[in-house]
Design a protein around this motif. Sequence first.
Motif, PDB file in Angstrom:
ATOM      1  N   LYS A 121       2.395  64.002  35.459  1.00  0.00           N
ATOM      2  CA  LYS A 121       1.884  62.972  34.556  1.00  0.00           C
ATOM      3  C   LYS A 121       1.723  63.560  33.160  1.00  0.00           C
ATOM      4  N   VAL A 122       2.200  62.820  32.152  1.00  0.00           N
ATOM      5  CA  VAL A 122       2.010  63.200  30.754  1.00  0.00           C
ATOM      6  C   VAL A 122       1.434  62.005  30.008  1.00  0.00           C
ATOM      7  N   GLU A 123       0.811  62.277  28.859  1.00  0.00           N
ATOM      8  CA  GLU A 123       0.174  61.212  28.089  1.00  0.00           C
ATOM      9  C   GLU A 123       1.136  60.516  27.138  1.00  0.00           C
ATOM     10  N   SER A 124       2.247  61.170  26.800  1.00  0.00           N
ATOM     11  CA  SER A 124       3.261  60.567  25.935  1.00  0.00           C
ATOM     12  C   SER A 124       4.567  61.312  26.154  1.00  0.00           C
ATOM     13  N   ALA A 125       5.664  60.747  25.631  1.00  0.00           N
ATOM     14  CA  ALA A 125       6.968  61.374  25.827  1.00  0.00           C
ATOM     15  C   ALA A 125       7.926  60.893  24.752  1.00  0.00           C
ATOM     16  N   ALA A 126       9.099  61.532  24.711  1.00  0.00           N
ATOM     17  CA  ALA A 126      10.150  61.130  23.777  1.00  0.00           C
ATOM     18  C   ALA A 126      11.477  61.083  24.518  1.00  0.00           C
ATOM     19  N   VAL A 127      12.339  60.158  24.099  1.00  0.00           N
ATOM     20  CA  VAL A 127      13.686  60.037  24.648  1.00  0.00           C
ATOM     21  C   VAL A 127      14.676  60.154  23.496  1.00  0.00           C
ATOM     22  N   ALA A 134      19.562  56.441  29.015  1.00  0.00           N
ATOM     23  CA  ALA A 134      18.265  56.325  28.350  1.00  0.00           C
ATOM     24  C   ALA A 134      17.402  55.253  29.009  1.00  0.00           C
ATOM     25  N   SER A 135      18.015  54.148  29.430  1.00  0.00           N
ATOM     26  CA  SER A 135      17.228  53.124  30.124  1.00  0.00           C
ATOM     27  C   SER A 135      16.738  53.656  31.467  1.00  0.00           C
ATOM     28  N   SER A 136      17.550  54.479  32.128  1.00  0.00           N
ATOM     29  CA  SER A 136      17.106  55.117  33.370  1.00  0.00           C
ATOM     30  C   SER A 136      15.962  56.086  33.091  1.00  0.00           C
ATOM     31  N   ALA A 137      16.030  56.778  31.944  1.00  0.00           N
ATOM     32  CA  ALA A 137      14.951  57.690  31.570  1.00  0.00           C
ATOM     33  C   ALA A 137      13.641  56.929  31.393  1.00  0.00           C
ATOM     34  N   LEU A 138      13.708  55.741  30.798  1.00  0.00           N
ATOM     35  CA  LEU A 138      12.496  54.932  30.641  1.00  0.00           C
ATOM     36  C   LEU A 138      11.923  54.546  32.002  1.00  0.00           C
ATOM     37  N   ALA A 139      12.802  54.229  32.951  1.00  0.00           N
ATOM     38  CA  ALA A 139      12.328  53.886  34.296  1.00  0.00           C
ATOM     39  C   ALA A 139      11.644  55.082  34.950  1.00  0.00           C
ATOM     40  N   ALA A 140      12.188  56.283  34.733  1.00  0.00           N
ATOM     41  CA  ALA A 140      11.543  57.488  35.262  1.00  0.00           C
ATOM     42  C   ALA A 140      10.202  57.723  34.578  1.00  0.00           C
ATOM     43  N   LEU A 141      10.147  57.464  33.276  1.00  0.00           N
ATOM     44  CA  LEU A 141       8.901  57.661  32.538  1.00  0.00           C
ATOM     45  C   LEU A 141       7.838  56.642  32.934  1.00  0.00           C
ATOM     46  N   THR A 150       8.416  57.494  22.594  1.00  0.00           N
ATOM     47  CA  THR A 150       9.158  57.322  21.347  1.00  0.00           C
ATOM     48  C   THR A 150      10.636  57.553  21.616  1.00  0.00           C
ATOM     49  N   ALA A 151      11.457  56.550  21.301  1.00  0.00           N
ATOM     50  CA  ALA A 151      12.904  56.647  21.500  1.00  0.00           C
ATOM     51  C   ALA A 151      13.576  56.845  20.148  1.00  0.00           C
ATOM     52  N   GLY A 166      11.848  48.704  27.423  1.00  0.00           N
ATOM     53  CA  GLY A 166      10.448  49.065  27.598  1.00  0.00           C
ATOM     54  C   GLY A 166       9.626  47.888  28.104  1.00  0.00           C
ATOM     55  N   GLU A 167       9.836  46.716  27.511  1.00  0.00           N
ATOM     56  CA  GLU A 167       9.113  45.521  27.954  1.00  0.00           C
ATOM     57  C   GLU A 167       9.448  45.197  29.408  1.00  0.00           C
ATOM     58  N   ARG A 168      10.700  45.326  29.746  1.00  0.00           N
ATOM     59  CA  ARG A 168      11.148  44.998  31.106  1.00  0.00           C
ATOM     60  C   ARG A 168      10.577  45.969  32.138  1.00  0.00           C
ATOM     61  N   LEU A 169      10.440  47.238  31.748  1.00  0.00           N
ATOM     62  CA  LEU A 169      10.011  48.275  32.687  1.00  0.00           C
ATOM     63  C   LEU A 169       8.521  48.584  32.606  1.00  0.00           C
ATOM     64  N   GLY A 170       7.822  47.926  31.688  1.00  0.00           N
ATOM     65  CA  GLY A 170       6.396  48.175  31.551  1.00  0.00           C
ATOM     66  C   GLY A 170       6.072  49.474  30.849  1.00  0.00           C
ATOM     67  N   VAL A 171       6.945  49.889  29.921  1.00  0.00           N
ATOM     68  CA  VAL A 171       6.747  51.127  29.166  1.00  0.00           C
ATOM     69  C   VAL A 171       6.545  50.775  27.695  1.00  0.00           C
ATOM     70  N   ASP A 172       5.525  51.360  27.076  1.00  0.00           N
ATOM     71  CA  ASP A 172       5.244  51.133  25.660  1.00  0.00           C
ATOM     72  C   ASP A 172       6.219  51.966  24.831  1.00  0.00           C
ATOM     73  N   VAL A 173       7.295  51.337  24.345  1.00  0.00           N
ATOM     74  CA  VAL A 173       8.343  52.048  23.617  1.00  0.00           C
ATOM     75  C   VAL A 173       8.180  51.870  22.117  1.00  0.00           C
TER      76      VAL A 173
END
Length: 254
Positions: A121-127, A134-141, A150-151, A166-173
């Motif tokens: 678990k991390v508090e933030s990340a970058a792609v 990249a969309s798969s990376a968001l799903a992993a995140l 941050t992309a 991000g909206e689709r996967l529930g990730v704040d992008v």
Amino acid sequence: MADIRRRAAVLGSPIAHSLSPVLHRAAYADLGLADWSYDRFEVDEAALPGFVEGLDASWAGLSLTMPLKRAIIPLLDEVSATAASVEAVNTVVFTEDGRRIGDNTDIPGMVAALRERGVDKVESAAVLGAGATASSALAALAVVCAGPVTAYVRSPERAAEMRGWGERLGVDVITADWADAAAALSAPLVIATTPAGATDAFTGSVPEAPRHSSSTCCTSRGPPGSPPPGPRRAGRSSADSTSLSTRRCSRSSR
């Protein structure tokens, strides 16, 4: 040498440096599949339909890499829920009755590669990048990141796509311009989804002594053993393209 009864291959463009044949052949040997083969073929989007239609009953499946992970979808009979969630397929299985089933092993492969290095678990990340991987990376995140991602992208169109995923996967992008991509390397976790060499311009910007433990996961397609973007520094662990490919291969060979 055993006669080959079952065939598989990785398709993409460029493809000459793909690790997939080495990894899959090793897996086949370990599983005792002496009559299975795994090759690689240079195939672009225009050539993909003809290649797939020309396969005979000896083919067990395909691996797909850039630029085919979305181009393959219209040619399939079924797509797994995981692949459908990001509209990206990197694995196709041919059933005995001739159906083509698409799946995505990038997502669980990234999660497994990170957890193998203690990243739960991390508090933030970058792609870095904005393509199908990249969309798969968001799903992993969505699994390992509790906060914003941050992309770093090259165009407003790509930025809009990543925010949509991000909206689709529930990730704040949050999107940022590629010109500022060196700033990504101060994030707790960086996932690079760009072609090999795309991040070379700012590899020297990796912090020597990060304020917190950091990790880099590289999905870039480079030569075997290609390192993540930038040299390894104190306090920064890394999952290179080899380890990630191994995680994906272990799932597709089951």
